[in-house]
Design a protein around this motif. Structure first.
Motif, PDB file in Angstrom:
ATOM      1  N   TYR A 135     -10.055   5.858  15.074  1.00  0.00           N
ATOM      2  CA  TYR A 135      -8.951   5.142  15.409  1.00  0.00           C
ATOM      3  C   TYR A 135      -8.061   4.792  13.933  1.00  0.00           C
ATOM      4  O   TYR A 135      -6.989   4.939  13.989  1.00  0.00           O
ATOM      5  CB  TYR A 135      -9.278   3.745  15.830  1.00  0.00           C
ATOM      6  N   GLY A 136      -8.757   4.355  12.882  1.00  0.00           N
ATOM      7  CA  GLY A 136      -8.502   4.005  11.515  1.00  0.00           C
ATOM      8  C   GLY A 136      -7.580   4.860  10.993  1.00  0.00           C
ATOM      9  O   GLY A 136      -6.498   4.923  10.559  1.00  0.00           O
ATOM     10  N   ARG A 137      -8.289   6.330  11.134  1.00  0.00           N
ATOM     11  CA  ARG A 137      -7.350   7.381  10.540  1.00  0.00           C
ATOM     12  C   ARG A 137      -6.328   8.037  11.325  1.00  0.00           C
ATOM     13  O   ARG A 137      -5.145   8.493  10.407  1.00  0.00           O
ATOM     14  CB  ARG A 137      -8.522   8.663  10.486  1.00  0.00           C
ATOM     15  N   ILE A 138      -6.204   7.730  12.515  1.00  0.00           N
ATOM     16  CA  ILE A 138      -5.054   8.151  13.171  1.00  0.00           C
ATOM     17  C   ILE A 138      -3.983   6.977  12.986  1.00  0.00           C
ATOM     18  O   ILE A 138      -2.769   7.159  12.714  1.00  0.00           O
ATOM     19  CB  ILE A 138      -5.213   8.043  14.719  1.00  0.00           C
ATOM     20  N   ARG A 139      -4.533   5.546  13.057  1.00  0.00           N
ATOM     21  CA  ARG A 139      -3.443   4.503  13.006  1.00  0.00           C
ATOM     22  C   ARG A 139      -2.748   4.544  11.525  1.00  0.00           C
ATOM     23  O   ARG A 139      -1.599   4.077  11.326  1.00  0.00           O
ATOM     24  CB  ARG A 139      -4.090   3.178  13.149  1.00  0.00           C
ATOM     25  N   LEU A 140      -3.515   5.023  10.660  1.00  0.00           N
ATOM     26  CA  LEU A 140      -2.980   5.019   9.183  1.00  0.00           C
ATOM     27  C   LEU A 140      -1.820   5.841   8.896  1.00  0.00           C
ATOM     28  O   LEU A 140      -0.617   5.573   8.074  1.00  0.00           O
ATOM     29  CB  LEU A 140      -3.956   5.540   8.145  1.00  0.00           C
ATOM     30  N   ILE A 247       8.205  -2.012  -1.340  1.00  0.00           N
ATOM     31  CA  ILE A 247       7.864  -2.477   0.117  1.00  0.00           C
ATOM     32  C   ILE A 247       6.612  -1.292   0.168  1.00  0.00           C
ATOM     33  O   ILE A 247       5.761  -1.497   0.912  1.00  0.00           O
ATOM     34  CB  ILE A 247       9.034  -2.305   1.052  1.00  0.00           C
ATOM     35  N   ALA A 248       7.067  -0.304  -0.189  1.00  0.00           N
ATOM     36  CA  ALA A 248       5.773   0.880   0.069  1.00  0.00           C
ATOM     37  C   ALA A 248       4.569   0.805  -0.521  1.00  0.00           C
ATOM     38  O   ALA A 248       3.636   1.200  -0.143  1.00  0.00           O
ATOM     39  CB  ALA A 248       6.437   2.458  -0.169  1.00  0.00           C
ATOM     40  N   THR A 249       4.746   0.214  -1.874  1.00  0.00           N
ATOM     41  CA  THR A 249       3.262  -0.178  -2.384  1.00  0.00           C
ATOM     42  C   THR A 249       2.350  -1.099  -1.667  1.00  0.00           C
ATOM     43  O   THR A 249       1.204  -0.682  -1.818  1.00  0.00           O
ATOM     44  CB  THR A 249       3.697  -0.992  -3.762  1.00  0.00           C
ATOM     45  N   GLY A 250       2.813  -1.935  -1.135  1.00  0.00           N
ATOM     46  CA  GLY A 250       1.880  -2.718  -0.108  1.00  0.00           C
ATOM     47  C   GLY A 250       1.311  -1.833   1.057  1.00  0.00           C
ATOM     48  O   GLY A 250       0.186  -1.871   1.248  1.00  0.00           O
ATOM     49  N   VAL A 251       2.071  -1.052   1.525  1.00  0.00           N
ATOM     50  CA  VAL A 251       1.675  -0.424   2.631  1.00  0.00           C
ATOM     51  C   VAL A 251       0.870   0.748   2.035  1.00  0.00           C
ATOM     52  O   VAL A 251      -0.211   1.528   3.026  1.00  0.00           O
ATOM     53  CB  VAL A 251       2.921   0.034   3.412  1.00  0.00           C
ATOM     54  N   MET A 252       0.998   1.359   1.119  1.00  0.00           N
ATOM     55  CA  MET A 252       0.081   2.467   0.539  1.00  0.00           C
ATOM     56  C   MET A 252      -1.208   1.936   0.419  1.00  0.00           C
ATOM     57  O   MET A 252      -2.209   2.510   0.810  1.00  0.00           O
ATOM     58  CB  MET A 252       0.663   2.768  -1.091  1.00  0.00           C
ATOM     59  N   VAL A 253      -1.677   0.810  -0.135  1.00  0.00           N
ATOM     60  CA  VAL A 253      -2.984   0.254   0.035  1.00  0.00           C
ATOM     61  C   VAL A 253      -3.451  -0.136   1.113  1.00  0.00           C
ATOM     62  O   VAL A 253      -4.412  -0.121   1.521  1.00  0.00           O
ATOM     63  CB  VAL A 253      -2.989  -1.071  -0.986  1.00  0.00           C
ATOM     64  N   GLU A 254      -2.424  -0.362   2.127  1.00  0.00           N
ATOM     65  CA  GLU A 254      -2.945  -0.822   3.541  1.00  0.00           C
ATOM     66  C   GLU A 254      -3.410   0.512   4.179  1.00  0.00           C
ATOM     67  O   GLU A 254      -4.460   0.362   5.020  1.00  0.00           O
ATOM     68  CB  GLU A 254      -1.557  -1.243   4.315  1.00  0.00           C
ATOM     69  N   VAL A 255      -2.797   1.745   3.880  1.00  0.00           N
ATOM     70  CA  VAL A 255      -3.402   2.972   4.317  1.00  0.00           C
ATOM     71  C   VAL A 255      -5.028   3.072   3.994  1.00  0.00           C
ATOM     72  O   VAL A 255      -5.648   3.424   4.981  1.00  0.00           O
ATOM     73  CB  VAL A 255      -2.806   3.974   3.621  1.00  0.00           C
ATOM     74  N   ILE A 257      -6.905   0.635   3.540  1.00  0.00           N
ATOM     75  CA  ILE A 257      -7.840  -0.339   4.330  1.00  0.00           C
ATOM     76  C   ILE A 257      -7.910   0.350   5.730  1.00  0.00           C
ATOM     77  O   ILE A 257      -9.061  -0.035   6.380  1.00  0.00           O
ATOM     78  CB  ILE A 257      -6.790  -1.446   4.456  1.00  0.00           C
ATOM     79  N   PHE A 258      -7.132   0.921   6.206  1.00  0.00           N
ATOM     80  CA  PHE A 258      -7.119   1.488   7.680  1.00  0.00           C
ATOM     81  C   PHE A 258      -8.243   2.552   7.922  1.00  0.00           C
ATOM     82  O   PHE A 258      -9.053   2.702   8.832  1.00  0.00           O
ATOM     83  CB  PHE A 258      -5.803   2.119   8.316  1.00  0.00           C
ATOM     84  N   VAL A 259      -8.368   3.394   6.630  1.00  0.00           N
ATOM     85  CA  VAL A 259      -9.407   4.216   6.754  1.00  0.00           C
ATOM     86  C   VAL A 259     -10.809   3.681   6.740  1.00  0.00           C
ATOM     87  O   VAL A 259     -11.663   4.154   7.592  1.00  0.00           O
ATOM     88  CB  VAL A 259      -9.246   4.969   5.413  1.00  0.00           C
ATOM     89  N   ILE A 260     -11.111   2.520   6.038  1.00  0.00           N
ATOM     90  CA  ILE A 260     -12.210   1.687   6.136  1.00  0.00           C
ATOM     91  C   ILE A 260     -12.534   0.810   6.900  1.00  0.00           C
ATOM     92  O   ILE A 260     -13.457   0.161   6.868  1.00  0.00           O
ATOM     93  CB  ILE A 260     -12.733   1.660   4.482  1.00  0.00           C
ATOM     94  N   ALA A 261     -11.323   0.384   7.589  1.00  0.00           N
ATOM     95  CA  ALA A 261     -11.440  -0.854   8.562  1.00  0.00           C
ATOM     96  C   ALA A 261     -12.583  -1.078   9.594  1.00  0.00           C
ATOM     97  O   ALA A 261     -13.255  -2.014   9.807  1.00  0.00           O
ATOM     98  CB  ALA A 261     -10.147  -0.899   9.052  1.00  0.00           C
ATOM     99  N   GLY A 262     -12.735   0.145  10.214  1.00  0.00           N
ATOM    100  CA  GLY A 262     -13.946   0.066  11.259  1.00  0.00           C
ATOM    101  C   GLY A 262     -15.191  -0.261  10.484  1.00  0.00           C
ATOM    102  O   GLY A 262     -15.992  -1.032  11.010  1.00  0.00           O
TER     103      GLY A 262
END
Length: 392
Positions: A135-140, A247-255, A257-262
Motif C-alpha cells: 500500500y505504501g509503495r502505491i500511495r507514494l 512545498i515539494a521539499t516536504g512532500v519529497m521526504v514524505e515519499v 515515509i510512505f515506503v517504510i510506513a507499514g
C-alpha cells in the motif's frame, strides 16, 4: 478472471497512477488557491471565509456514497461518478467571478473529490490484501504527483498568470476520470447484504473519540498553511517556482515515509507514531511563525511534512481500516474525512483568515496553529496504547 486482474501488477500500476492524478490536482490548486484568489481581488478575511466554506463541503462529500458502497461493494462505479462530477463542477470556475460563484464552483468540486478518495483507498487496500508495504509503495505515487504538479504549477504562474492553476487542475481531473475506466476492483464473494448493524458503537469508544479529536485539531493547525503559505512565501520574496520547490521539499521526504510506513507502524504502533507526528507538527508551525525568514529553517520546517501529513495519514488510515472492519470500511473513511478534514479544515481555514490581516498577523496565526497541533498530541495521550495498536 476479473478477480485475478484486480490483483495484477498492471492494475496496481493503474491504482498508483490514480493516486498520482488525485494528489497531483491537489498540488496544482490547493497551495496556490490563496494566490489565485488574491489576484482576483479578495482580502485575507474573504480568502479564509471562502476556504472555510469550501472545506465545509468536504463534510457532505464522503457520505454521499459511503453507505451505498458499503452495502453494494460498487466502489469503482462511485469513483468514476465522483471524478465526472468533480470535473464538471470545477469547470464552472472559468465563468465564475464573484465570491459566492467561486465558492459554489470550487466547493462542489471539493465535495465530490473528497467523496471519491475513500473509494480509492478501499479499492487499493482490497487489492493489496492489507499488506502495508505494498500500500505504501502505491500511495507514494500520490506524493510524487503532488510534488511534480506543485513545482510545475508554480513555474506556470511565473511564466503565464495566476489563472494557471485552474487550467492545469481541469486537465488533471479529466485524466483522472478517464484513467478510472482502466481499473479493476476485486469481485465480492457474493451478493452484498444490506447492513443491519449500526456504526454508532464504534464511534463512541474513548479510543475513537480521542483519535478523531486529535485528527480535527491537527487539520485545524493546517488552516494557515493551506490558505496562506504561498502568499507568505511571496511576501518573504520567493518566486512562484521557488514556492513550488519549498512545498515539494516536504512532500519529497514524505515519499520516503510512505515506503517504510507499514514497517514502522508494525514495529512502533499507531499511537506512538501519531504522537510523534503531532509533536513535530507543532514544532513545524512554530518554526514558520518565528524563523521563516531564514531559508534553512524554512526548509527544515517543510521536511517535517513527512510526519505532519505522511506518517500521520498512514497511521490514521491503517487504524480506520482495521478498526471499522470490512462492513464499515467506506463509512469509517467517510467519517474520518468529514470530521478531521471537513470540520477541522473549515475551522482552521476560517480562523486563519480572521488572524492573518493581509500578512501582518502571520506570526500569531502560525503560533496558534502550533498550539492546535500540540493539543492534538495531548488528545492521544489518555488512549490505551494496547487498545489502539491492537486494532492495527
Amino acid at each position: 478472471m476479473l478477480s485475478q486482474r484486480a490483483f495484477s501488477n498492471t492494475n496496481l500500476f493503474l491504482l498508483a497512477f490514480t493516486y498520482f492524478c488525485y494528489f497531483g490536482h491537489v498540488g496544482a490548486i490547493v497551495p496556490y488557491l490563496g494566490v489565485f484568489l488574491d489576484s482576483r481581488g479578495f482580502s485575507s478575511v474573504e480568502i479564509g471565509q471562502l476556504s472555510a466554506l469550501i472545506t465545509l463541503t468536504r463534510i457532505v462529500g464522503p457520505h454521499l456514497w459511503s453507505s451505498f458502497t458499503d452495502s453494494s461493494g460498487k466502489n469503482l462505479r462511485m469513483l468514476q461518478l465522483g471524478c465526472f462530477l468533480s470535473l464538471c463542477c470545477f469547470s464552472l470556475v472559468l465563468w465564475s467571478e464573484s465570491f459566492w460563484a467561486l465558492s459554489i464552483a470550487i466547493g462542489l468540486m471539493m465535495m465530490f473529490v473528497t467523496a471519491i478518495l475513500p473509494q480509492i483507498e478501499v479499492i487499493t487496500l482490497s487489492c493489496v490484501k492489507g499488506q502495508g508495504n505494498r500500500y505504501g509503495r502505491i500511495r507514494l505515487w500520490g506524493s510524487i504527483g503532488y510534488i511534480l504538479l506543485t513545482v510545475a504549477t508554480g513555474a506556470m504562474i511565473d511564466r503565464y498568470s495566476t489563472e494557471a492553476p485552474v487550467y492545469i487542475t481541469l486537465l488533471i481531473l479529466l485524466t483522472l476520470f478517464l484513467s478510472t475506466f482502466l481499473l479493476t476492483e476485486p469481485q465480492s464473494s457474493g451478493k452484498a447484504k444490506k447492513l443491519t448493524q449500526t456504526v454508532w458503537p464504534l464511534l463512541k469508544t474513548p479510543t475513537f473519540i480521542g483519535f478523531i479529536l486529535s485528527g480535527i485539531l491537527l487539520q485545524m493547525s493546517f488552516g494557515p498553511y493551506y490558505s496562506f503559505f504561498a502568499l507568505y512565501a511571496k511576501d518573504l520574496g520567493y518566486s512562484g517556482q521557488a514556492t513550488g520547490w519549498l512545498i515539494a521539499t516536504g512532500v519529497m521526504v514524505e515519499v520516503g515515509i510512505f515506503v517504510i510506513a507499514g514497517g514502522l507502524i508494525k514495529r512502533f504502533g499507531a499511537k506512538r507514531l501519531l504522537i510523534i507526528s503531532m509533536l513535530l507538527t507543532s514544532v513545524r508551525w512554530g518554526l514558520l511563525a518565528f524563523f521563516a525568514e531564514h531559508l534553512y529553517w524554512l526548509l527544515f520546517s517543510q521536511m517535517l511534512h513527512a510526519f505532519s501529513f505522511g506518517m500521520a495519514h498512514a497511521a490514521s488510515i491503517y487504524f480506520i481500516h482495521h478498526y471499522f472492519g470490512k462492513k464499515f470500511q467506506s463509512r469509517g473513511q467517510a467519517i474520518y474525512m468529514s470530521l478531521a478534514f471537513g470540520v477541522g479544515g473549515a475551522v482552521g481555514g476560517y480562523a486563519a483568515g480572521e488572524f492573518w490581516h493581509q500578512g501582518s498577523g502571520a506570526e500569531l496565526t502560525f503560533l496558534l496553529a502550533s498550539i492546535a497541533a500540540f493539543l492534538a498530541m495531548i488528545c492521544l495521550l489518555p488512549i490505551n496504547r494496547k487498545r489502539m495498536d491492537g486494532a492495527l
